[in-house]
Design a protein around this motif. Structure first.
Motif, short mmCIF file in Angstrom:
data_model
loop_
_atom_site.label_atom_id
_atom_site.label_comp_id
_atom_site.label_asym_id
_atom_site.label_seq_id
_atom_site.Cartn_x
_atom_site.Cartn_y
_atom_site.Cartn_z
N PHE A 152 42.70 -92.19 -70.42
CA PHE A 152 43.72 -92.84 -69.87
C PHE A 152 45.10 -92.25 -69.63
N ILE A 153 45.78 -92.32 -68.55
CA ILE A 153 46.94 -91.92 -68.52
C ILE A 153 48.04 -92.91 -67.99
N GLY A 154 49.17 -92.62 -67.89
CA GLY A 154 50.29 -93.53 -67.91
C GLY A 154 51.15 -93.31 -66.54
N ASN A 155 52.27 -94.06 -66.54
CA ASN A 155 53.01 -94.29 -65.38
C ASN A 155 53.62 -92.65 -65.01
N ASN A 156 53.66 -92.42 -63.76
CA ASN A 156 54.29 -91.21 -63.14
C ASN A 156 53.40 -89.83 -63.71
N GLN A 157 52.19 -90.07 -64.09
CA GLN A 157 51.28 -88.99 -64.15
C GLN A 157 50.25 -88.76 -63.16
N ASP A 158 49.94 -87.47 -62.93
CA ASP A 158 48.93 -87.36 -62.04
C ASP A 158 47.60 -87.44 -62.25
N VAL A 159 46.81 -88.12 -61.01
CA VAL A 159 45.45 -88.38 -61.17
C VAL A 159 44.92 -87.13 -60.55
N LEU A 160 43.89 -86.61 -61.31
CA LEU A 160 43.10 -85.27 -61.11
C LEU A 160 41.88 -85.70 -60.12
N TRP A 161 41.73 -85.07 -58.72
CA TRP A 161 40.54 -85.44 -58.16
C TRP A 161 39.45 -84.86 -58.89
N PRO A 162 38.17 -85.62 -59.12
CA PRO A 162 37.22 -85.28 -59.87
C PRO A 162 36.37 -84.16 -58.61
N ASN A 163 35.91 -83.18 -59.28
CA ASN A 163 35.25 -82.02 -58.34
C ASN A 163 33.96 -82.45 -57.79
N TYR A 196 49.91 -107.84 -71.79
CA TYR A 196 49.28 -107.43 -70.63
C TYR A 196 49.89 -106.23 -69.96
N SER A 197 49.29 -105.50 -69.08
CA SER A 197 49.65 -104.34 -68.30
C SER A 197 49.03 -104.29 -67.05
N ILE A 198 49.30 -103.28 -66.17
CA ILE A 198 48.74 -102.94 -65.01
C ILE A 198 47.48 -101.96 -65.22
N PHE A 199 46.44 -102.12 -64.49
CA PHE A 199 45.24 -101.45 -64.64
C PHE A 199 44.75 -100.69 -63.17
N ASN A 200 44.76 -99.53 -63.05
CA ASN A 200 44.17 -98.86 -61.99
C ASN A 200 43.13 -98.03 -62.15
N ASP A 201 41.92 -98.91 -61.95
CA ASP A 201 40.46 -98.31 -62.33
C ASP A 201 39.97 -97.47 -61.01
N ILE A 202 40.54 -96.06 -61.21
CA ILE A 202 40.20 -95.25 -60.01
C ILE A 202 38.80 -95.09 -59.92
N SER A 203 38.24 -95.05 -58.60
CA SER A 203 36.83 -95.02 -58.75
C SER A 203 36.34 -94.14 -57.57
N ALA A 204 35.35 -93.25 -57.85
CA ALA A 204 34.60 -92.24 -56.93
C ALA A 204 33.74 -93.03 -56.32
N ARG A 205 33.82 -93.63 -54.91
CA ARG A 205 33.00 -94.74 -54.38
C ARG A 205 31.63 -94.04 -53.87
N ILE A 239 47.12 -96.96 -66.96
CA ILE A 239 47.75 -97.98 -67.53
C ILE A 239 49.19 -97.89 -67.48
N GLY A 240 49.94 -98.99 -67.11
CA GLY A 240 51.15 -98.94 -67.42
C GLY A 240 52.01 -99.95 -66.31
N PRO A 241 53.36 -99.66 -65.85
CA PRO A 241 54.12 -98.89 -66.78
C PRO A 241 54.57 -99.35 -68.46
N CYS A 242 54.36 -100.60 -68.51
CA CYS A 242 54.39 -100.90 -70.14
C CYS A 242 53.42 -102.02 -70.25
N ILE A 243 53.61 -102.55 -71.37
CA ILE A 243 52.77 -103.49 -71.93
C ILE A 243 53.86 -104.75 -72.26
N VAL A 244 53.79 -105.84 -71.46
CA VAL A 244 54.45 -107.12 -71.72
C VAL A 244 53.74 -107.91 -72.79
N THR A 245 54.49 -108.78 -73.57
CA THR A 245 54.02 -109.33 -74.65
C THR A 245 53.36 -110.83 -73.95
#
Length: 177
Positions: free
Chosen positions: A1-12, A46-55, A80-86
């Motif tokens: 998992f990574i968080g807000n404002n972090q780079d997603v590395l394209w899998p080779n 709860y938080s936001i989730f981006n389930d990046i997918s290699a289609r 996941i991010g940018p925060c967790i709300v209760t």
């Protein structure tokens, strides 16, 4: 998992990357064989989730009946991010959900369209299995919340913004690995 404002590395091994706009629940305490009635007591927030997918990889995996494995499991592919709300500060079934790529809105949905209630999922998952505090469970993609549905995949350099009303905006950039 990574968080807000972090780079997603394209899998080779992937040619097509995609976003998945999801809401997520974080478990508050350990539990096993949790009833549907008791399940809300196991939700921390709860938080936001981006389930990046290699289609392209997912398509091959599903043909072989492997289920999604490497298509959804690579370094930086789960965001996941940018925060967790209760749990007491958000109605998870009454939130506007928006996805933008490079500042252009590509999806607008609503959390009321989530196909399974979190309590039902928690109850089902906990049957003969202990869920532990801190576990994270995604809702599944909101309708129209992925490139597969809208005909728009990601490119290196794209900036993704996923917004859920009451939580905030999750921002990440796609970079070459």
């Amino acid at each position: 998992f990574i968080g807000n404002n972090q780079d997603v590395l394209w899998p080779n091994y992937a040619e097509y990357l995609d976003i998945e706009l999801e809401l997520a629940v974080i478990i508050s305490k350990d539990g096993k064989n949790i009833s549907k009635a008791e399940a809300p007591n196991y939700i921390f927030g709860y938080s936001i989730f981006n389930d990046i997918s290699a289609r392209d990889v997912q398509s091959k995996e599903m043909q072989g009946q492997l289920g999604p494995t490497k298509s959804k499991d690579f370094d930086t592919g789960n965001v996941i991010g940018p925060c967790i709300v209760t749990a007491d500060s958000l109605d998870p079934y009454n939130c506007i959900m928006i996805a933008k790529i490079n500042g252009v809105e590509v999806c607008r949905g609503h959390s009321s369209a989530i196909s399974r209630k979190f309590g039902d999922v928690i109850s089902y998952m906990s049957q003969s299995e202990t869920l532990v505090a801190g576990e994270f469970i995604g809702s599944g993609t909101v309708g129209g919340g992925c490139g597969l549905e809208i005909g728009r995949y990601l490119d290196v350099g794209d900036e993704i913004q996923l917004e859920v009303e009451g939580i905030g905006i999750l921002t990440n950039k796609i970079v070459a690995d």
